[in-house]
Design a protein around this motif. Structure first.
Motif, PDB file in Angstrom:
ATOM      1  N   UNK A  38      44.906  27.704  20.899  1.00 21.88           N
ATOM      2  CA  UNK A  38      44.937  26.938  22.150  1.00 21.88           C
ATOM      3  C   UNK A  38      45.179  25.459  21.868  1.00 21.88           C
ATOM      4  N   UNK A  39      44.533  24.920  20.841  1.00 16.40           N
ATOM      5  CA  UNK A  39      44.735  23.514  20.462  1.00 16.40           C
ATOM      6  C   UNK A  39      46.173  23.302  19.975  1.00 16.40           C
ATOM      7  N   UNK A  40      46.686  24.244  19.182  1.00 14.84           N
ATOM      8  CA  UNK A  40      48.073  24.159  18.724  1.00 14.84           C
ATOM      9  C   UNK A  40      49.022  24.152  19.917  1.00 14.84           C
ATOM     10  N   UNK A  91      44.435  20.109  15.576  1.00 11.06           N
ATOM     11  CA  UNK A  91      43.420  19.693  14.617  1.00 11.06           C
ATOM     12  C   UNK A  91      42.514  20.840  14.158  1.00 11.06           C
ATOM     13  N   UNK A  92      42.838  22.075  14.520  1.00 12.98           N
ATOM     14  CA  UNK A  92      41.983  23.199  14.143  1.00 12.98           C
ATOM     15  C   UNK A  92      42.703  24.230  13.273  1.00 12.98           C
ATOM     16  N   UNK A  93      43.747  23.837  12.596  1.00  6.21           N
ATOM     17  CA  UNK A  93      44.497  24.786  11.774  1.00  6.21           C
ATOM     18  C   UNK A  93      43.631  25.442  10.714  1.00  6.21           C
ATOM     19  N   UNK A 117      45.654  25.245   3.487  1.00  4.07           N
ATOM     20  CA  UNK A 117      44.586  24.339   3.913  1.00  4.07           C
ATOM     21  C   UNK A 117      43.206  24.961   3.810  1.00  4.07           C
ATOM     22  N   UNK A 118      43.109  26.216   3.528  1.00  5.55           N
ATOM     23  CA  UNK A 118      41.832  26.918   3.662  1.00  5.55           C
ATOM     24  C   UNK A 118      40.771  26.507   2.657  1.00  5.55           C
ATOM     25  N   UNK A 119      41.144  26.085   1.497  1.00  6.47           N
ATOM     26  CA  UNK A 119      40.133  25.711   0.516  1.00  6.47           C
ATOM     27  C   UNK A 119      40.216  24.229   0.155  1.00  6.47           C
ATOM     28  N   UNK A 122      39.566  18.239   4.087  1.00  6.66           N
ATOM     29  CA  UNK A 122      40.130  17.006   4.634  1.00  6.66           C
ATOM     30  C   UNK A 122      41.429  16.578   3.968  1.00  6.66           C
ATOM     31  N   UNK A 123      42.172  17.518   3.414  1.00  8.27           N
ATOM     32  CA  UNK A 123      43.443  17.180   2.812  1.00  8.27           C
ATOM     33  C   UNK A 123      44.613  17.482   3.732  1.00  8.27           C
ATOM     34  N   UNK A 124      44.385  18.289   4.739  1.00  6.29           N
ATOM     35  CA  UNK A 124      45.450  18.665   5.660  1.00  6.29           C
ATOM     36  C   UNK A 124      45.315  17.865   6.936  1.00  6.29           C
ATOM     37  N   UNK A 125      46.396  17.290   7.379  1.00  3.28           N
ATOM     38  CA  UNK A 125      46.363  16.503   8.620  1.00  3.28           C
ATOM     39  C   UNK A 125      47.039  17.273   9.737  1.00  3.28           C
TER      40      UNK A 125
END
Length: 128
Positions: A38-40, A91-93, A117-119, A122-125
Motif C-alpha cells: 500500500x505504501x509502495x 519506506x516499508x520495502x 535489503x532484508x539483512x 538502514x542501508x536501503x533508502x
C-alpha cells in the motif's frame, strides 16, 4: 439437523455477520506485506494501471493484484515492469521479508535493479 435447518444456516450466518460486524472473508496476505505494498502504491502516485492495488485494505494474494506473485500468505515477487509507473519506492520495502524478485519499469537511465535489503539495517533508502 433436518434438511430445512441446513438450508437456513447460510441465511442465518449472513444475518448474524451483518448485525455483529463479523466477517467471513478470509484475508490471505501477511498484513505487513499488505501495508508495504500500500505504501509502495501510494509512493508511485496510485497508478490506475496497477489493477486491484489499493491505498487501504485489500488482499494482494487473495485479489490477484497486478504484478504480485505469492506463495501461501507471502509476497515473493513484484513485476511492474510493463506498467509505466513512476515515483519513489516507499519506506516499508524491508517489510517484504519473502520478496525474492522485483522487476521495475525500464527507464532510459536504469534498466536493471537488484538489492537485498532484508539483512541490512538502514542501508536501503526509499528513492533512487
Amino acid at each position: 439437523m433436518a434438511t430445512g435447518d441446513r438450508a437456513m444456516f447460510p441465511v442465518l450466518l449472513l444475518i448474524f455477520s451483518s448485525i455483529s460486524g463479523f466477517s467471513v472473508v478470509n484475508c490471505v496476505t501477511d498484513p505487513s506485506d499488505v501495508q508495504a505494498l500500500q505504501v509502495l502504491y501510494t509512493s508511485l502516485n496510485s497508478p490506475s494501471q496497477l489493477t486491484n492495488w489499493k491505498n487501504g485494505g485489500g488482499d494482494p494474494c487473495g485479489e490477484s493484484w497486478k504484478g504480485i506473485t505469492c506463495e501461501r500468505s507471502a509476497v515473493v515477487s513484484i513485476d511492474i515492469s510493463d506498467s509505466g509507473v513512476s515515483g519513489t519506492l516507499g519506506y516499508l520495502l524491508s517489510d517484504l521479508m519473502s520478496l525474492r524478485n522485483w522487476m521495475l519499469a525500464e527507464t532510459a537511465s536504469m534498466t536493471h535493479f537488484h538489492i537485498n535489503c532484508h539483512r541490512i539495517s538502514q542501508a536501503c533508502t526509499d528513492s533512487l
